[in-house]
Write an enzyme that holds these catalytic residues in place. Structure first.
Site, PDB file in Angstrom:
ATOM      1  N   LYS A  22       0.860  -1.200   0.000  1.00  0.00           N
ATOM      2  CA  LYS A  22       0.000   0.000   0.000  1.00  0.00           C
ATOM      3  C   LYS A  22       0.892   1.246   0.000  1.00  0.00           C
ATOM      4  CE  LYS A  22      -1.567   1.663   4.077  1.00  0.00           C
ATOM      5  NZ  LYS A  22      -1.276   3.079   4.352  1.00  0.00           N
ATOM      6  N   ASN A  23       1.916   1.255   0.850  1.00  0.00           N
ATOM      7  CA  ASN A  23       2.713   2.474   1.027  1.00  0.00           C
ATOM      8  C   ASN A  23       3.702   2.724  -0.101  1.00  0.00           C
ATOM      9  OD1 ASN A  23       1.257   2.977   3.261  1.00  0.00           O
ATOM     10  ND2 ASN A  23       2.864   2.503   4.739  1.00  0.00           N
ATOM     11  N   CYS A 115      -4.596  12.864  12.834  1.00  0.00           N
ATOM     12  CA  CYS A 115      -5.139  11.513  12.928  1.00  0.00           C
ATOM     13  C   CYS A 115      -4.766  10.935  14.283  1.00  0.00           C
ATOM     14  CB  CYS A 115      -4.651  10.632  11.788  1.00  0.00           C
ATOM     15  SG  CYS A 115      -2.934  10.245  11.917  1.00  0.00           S
ATOM     16  N   ARG A 120       0.147  15.303  12.440  1.00  0.00           N
ATOM     17  CA  ARG A 120       0.805  14.929  11.179  1.00  0.00           C
ATOM     18  C   ARG A 120       1.222  16.208  10.448  1.00  0.00           C
ATOM     19  NH1 ARG A 120      -0.547   9.570   9.982  1.00  0.00           N
ATOM     20  NH2 ARG A 120       1.259   9.556   8.630  1.00  0.00           N
ATOM     21  N   ASP A 309       5.085   1.065  12.080  1.00  0.00           N
ATOM     22  CA  ASP A 309       3.839   0.456  11.581  1.00  0.00           C
ATOM     23  C   ASP A 309       3.669  -0.972  12.074  1.00  0.00           C
ATOM     24  OD1 ASP A 309       3.797   2.067   8.299  1.00  0.00           O
ATOM     25  OD2 ASP A 309       3.406   2.778  10.330  1.00  0.00           O
ATOM     26  N   ARG A 401      -8.616  -0.036   5.198  1.00  0.00           N
ATOM     27  CA  ARG A 401      -7.808   0.994   4.541  1.00  0.00           C
ATOM     28  C   ARG A 401      -6.501   0.422   4.023  1.00  0.00           C
ATOM     29  NH1 ARG A 401      -6.490   6.198   7.662  1.00  0.00           N
ATOM     30  NH2 ARG A 401      -5.201   6.220   5.806  1.00  0.00           N
TER      31      ARG A 401
HETATM   32  C1  EPZ Z   1       4.586   7.114   6.105  1.00  0.00           C
HETATM   33  O1  EPZ Z   1       3.815   8.203   6.575  1.00  0.00           O
HETATM   34  C2  EPZ Z   1       3.661   5.909   6.124  1.00  0.00           C
HETATM   35  N1  EPZ Z   1       2.523   6.152   5.250  1.00  0.00           N
HETATM   36  C3  EPZ Z   1       3.165   5.643   7.545  1.00  0.00           C
HETATM   37  O2  EPZ Z   1       2.384   4.437   7.508  1.00  0.00           O
HETATM   38  C4  EPZ Z   1       4.381   5.405   8.439  1.00  0.00           C
HETATM   39  O3  EPZ Z   1       3.944   5.222   9.779  1.00  0.00           O
HETATM   40  C5  EPZ Z   1       5.317   6.625   8.368  1.00  0.00           C
HETATM   41  O4  EPZ Z   1       5.696   6.870   6.986  1.00  0.00           O
HETATM   42  C6  EPZ Z   1       6.590   6.412   9.172  1.00  0.00           C
HETATM   43  O5  EPZ Z   1       7.283   5.293   8.702  1.00  0.00           O
HETATM   44  C7  EPZ Z   1       2.682   6.016   3.909  1.00  0.00           C
HETATM   45  O6  EPZ Z   1       3.755   5.712   3.426  1.00  0.00           O
HETATM   46  C8  EPZ Z   1       1.462   6.241   3.070  1.00  0.00           C
HETATM   47  P1  EPZ Z   1       6.595  10.595   7.978  1.00  0.00           P
HETATM   48  P2  EPZ Z   1       4.409   9.721   6.466  1.00  0.00           P
HETATM   49  O7  EPZ Z   1       6.489  11.858   7.235  1.00  0.00           O
HETATM   50  O8  EPZ Z   1       5.365   9.814   5.342  1.00  0.00           O
HETATM   51  C9  EPZ Z   1       7.118  13.806  11.332  1.00  0.00           C
HETATM   52  C10 EPZ Z   1       0.487   3.121   7.788  1.00  0.00           C
HETATM   53  O9  EPZ Z   1       0.104   2.588   8.846  1.00  0.00           O
HETATM   54  N2  EPZ Z   1       6.929  14.792  10.246  1.00  0.00           N
HETATM   55  O10 EPZ Z   1       7.709   9.641   7.642  1.00  0.00           O
HETATM   56  O11 EPZ Z   1       3.274  10.637   6.519  1.00  0.00           O
HETATM   57  C11 EPZ Z   1       5.867  12.974  11.606  1.00  0.00           C
HETATM   58  O12 EPZ Z   1       5.000  13.642  12.501  1.00  0.00           O
HETATM   59  C12 EPZ Z   1       0.978   4.545   7.804  1.00  0.00           C
HETATM   60  O13 EPZ Z   1       0.557   2.525   6.674  1.00  0.00           O
HETATM   61  C13 EPZ Z   1       7.170  16.140  10.514  1.00  0.00           C
HETATM   62  O14 EPZ Z   1       7.523  16.513  11.626  1.00  0.00           O
HETATM   63  O15 EPZ Z   1       5.223   9.811   7.837  1.00  0.00           O
HETATM   64  C14 EPZ Z   1       6.460  11.727  12.217  1.00  0.00           C
HETATM   65  O16 EPZ Z   1       6.705  11.938  13.591  1.00  0.00           O
HETATM   66  C15 EPZ Z   1       0.699   5.230   9.130  1.00  0.00           C
HETATM   67  N3  EPZ Z   1       6.998  17.053   9.513  1.00  0.00           N
HETATM   68  C16 EPZ Z   1       7.785  11.546  11.476  1.00  0.00           C
HETATM   69  O17 EPZ Z   1       8.086  12.839  10.924  1.00  0.00           O
HETATM   70  C17 EPZ Z   1       6.610  16.675   8.244  1.00  0.00           C
HETATM   71  O18 EPZ Z   1       6.496  17.558   7.365  1.00  0.00           O
HETATM   72  C18 EPZ Z   1       7.726  10.555  10.347  1.00  0.00           C
HETATM   73  O19 EPZ Z   1       6.610  10.907   9.538  1.00  0.00           O
HETATM   74  C19 EPZ Z   1       6.379  15.307   7.999  1.00  0.00           C
HETATM   75  C20 EPZ Z   1       6.556  14.379   9.002  1.00  0.00           C
END
Ligand code: EPZ
Length: 422
Positions: A22-23, A115, A120, A309, A401
């Site tokens: 999915k990701n 969420c 996020r 995850d 989802r």
């Molecule tokens: C991806 O989300 C995945 N989703 C998430 O999987 C996964 O948990 C996450 O990466 C971490 O591995 C998809 O790939 C669709 P991040 P993403 O930006 O990219 C902070 C699932 O269950 N951050 O890597 O949105 C954020 O708050 C989902 O399949 C900022 O501070 O996550 C977090 O603490 C849930 N500023 C950390 O970075 C930003 O602009 C990592 O988030 C962006 C993120």
């Protein structure tokens, strides 16, 4: 709204196929925006998140056809305004922002809703796209990015307080493929899904090196062409079934996996006393519950570390593993909603400041529980497999989802469960 009734106590055995990731699918579907030619993407899982992305692309004007796991997308004509109501519902839709900005020099995308797993933010996405020359404005809940003279390459560091950003790296990498000159992304995410996206983009004619490391270089090109691509296996779905097999299994085989992507999950299960064997080509693994499972400590971290995850699923396994286990989530410190539900089933867990301390109990007992987010829902299904009695898991849409037919796959492994209309 559907719910799942799981009658605990039936062991799992047999073999199933793991679906496409999915990701990896979500940013790859968005990357089709970067060309007006047809893109053919195989093994896109039939889950509501990918369905949302297909709806968003169609609303943008793409011609999309979907048949048994394959999606054909043609973005000959594309608008730059993503539909507010659809984008708001799925955080990952933010990854249309980079491609729209690169292709149309303008992108209007709603700010993602918060969420259950935590705030996020999108500051890192915006930092990267601004560095490429985009102007960012906010209006009516939308982000409006413009680059009338096109994007130009830049040196960007995407590190945030919780480490790298996966979708932020994806957005900047996609936008940079059509920028003028060289872009260097420091502190890039190194997840396999980022590598799969880079492979897709390079097959379209992009010039990307370093994907899978923390430093990615993108040499901009004038245009990209259509491509045919098969998405990598879903390592989190595989990990979820590996945890289920360690919890309730008497020999479960998972086909269409990628051993390379499962190293941290395998190491955690072995540390907890279970057996995991891969075939020589690493695309099949068999899991046996250990005779002497023991509690263990885990800290989530960016790939290749233990994935956030898979934190909830491991918590469900350790809830009935003898001994004390400590799980710390450094990426989403609030991602412990599943613990309250597991405690309703008799688990002994205390959560404080991004850390869960789990004292293994003999057995959990059925209770009506509420799914809250994708992975927390999976954890509740796992816990229900060995709980005494029948556990009703409500709000099943969370699990739909990101898991393709999880109930059918569990039934194929001998689980005793049924999906009913709530
Ligand atoms: C991806 O989300 C995945 N989703 C998430 O999987 C996964 O948990 C996450 O990466 C971490 O591995 C998809 O790939 C669709 P991040 P993403 O930006 O990219 C902070 C699932 O269950 N951050 O890597 O949105 C954020 O708050 C989902 O399949 C900022 O501070 O996550 C977090 O603490 C849930 N500023 C950390 O970075 C930003 O602009 C990592 O988030 C962006 C993120």
């Amino acid at each position: 709204m559907d719910k799942l009734l799981v009658h605990g106590g039936t062991p799992l055995q047999g073999a199933i196929n793991i679906s496409g990731s999915k990701n990896a699918s979500l940013p790859i579907l968005a990357a089709a925006i970067l060309t007006g030619e047809d893109c053919l993407i195989n093994r896109v899982p039939d889950v509501s998140d990918t369905n949302y992305m297909v709806q968003i692309l169609s609303a943008l004007g793409a011609d999309v056809e979907r048949y048994s796991g394959t999606v054909r997308i043609s973005c000959a004509e594309i608008s730059e305004e993503a539909p507010y109501d659809l984008v708001r519902r799925m955080r990952a839709s933010i990854c249309v922002m980079g491609p729209l900005l690169a292709r149309k020099r303008r992108a209007v995308v709603s700010l993602p809703g918060g969420c259950i797993i935590g705030d996020r933010p999108v500051d890192l996405h915006l930092r990267g796209l601004e560095a490429l020359g985009a102007k960012v404005e906010f209006e009516g809940g939308n982000m409006i990015l413009t680059a009338p003279d096109g994007l130009r390459g830049a040196e960007i560091d995407l590190r945030g307080t919780h480490g790298p950003t996966v979708l932020g790296t994806d957005n900047v990498m996609m936008a940079a493929t059509l920028a003028d000159g060289l872009t260097v992304i420091e502190s890039a995410a190194a997840e396999p899904e980022v590598i799969d996206l880079a492979n897709f983009l390079n097959a379209m004619g992009a010039k990307i090196t370093g994907a899978g490391t923390t430093r990615i270089e993108i040499e901009g090109v004038k245009e990209l062409h259509g491509v045919r691509h098969t998405v990598i296996p879903d390592r989190i779905e595989a990990g979820t079934f590996m945890a289920a097999a360690a919890l309730a299994g008497e020999g479960v085989t998972l086909r269409r996996v990628c051993q390379e992507h499962l190293k941290a999950i395998t190491a955690a299960l072995v540390k907890a006393g279970h057996q995991v064997q891969f075939n020589p080509t690493g695309d099949t693994c068999t899991i046996h519950r250990g005779a002497d499972p023991k509690g263990c400590d885990l800290i989530t971290s960016p790939y290749p570390g233990y994935p956030t995850d898979m934190q909830a699923q491991m918590t469900a396994l350790l809830a009935t593993t003898p001994g004390i286990s400590v799980i710390k989530d450094t990426i989403f410190p609030q991602r412990f909603m599943h613990c309250a539900e597991l405690k309703r089933m008799g688990a002994d867990i205390t959560v404080d400041n991004g850390t869960a301390v789990i004292r293994g109990v003999e057995k959990l007992s059925a209770a009506p529980v509420m799914a809250s987010d994708l992975r927390a829902s999976a954890a509740l299904v796992l816990a229900a497999l060995t709980a005494k009695g029948t556990t009703a898991i409500n709000r099943l849409y969370h699990i739909d989802r990101g898991y393709e037919h999880i109930d059918e796959k569990l039934l194929m492994l001998g689980a005793n469960l049924e999906r009913v209309k709530a």
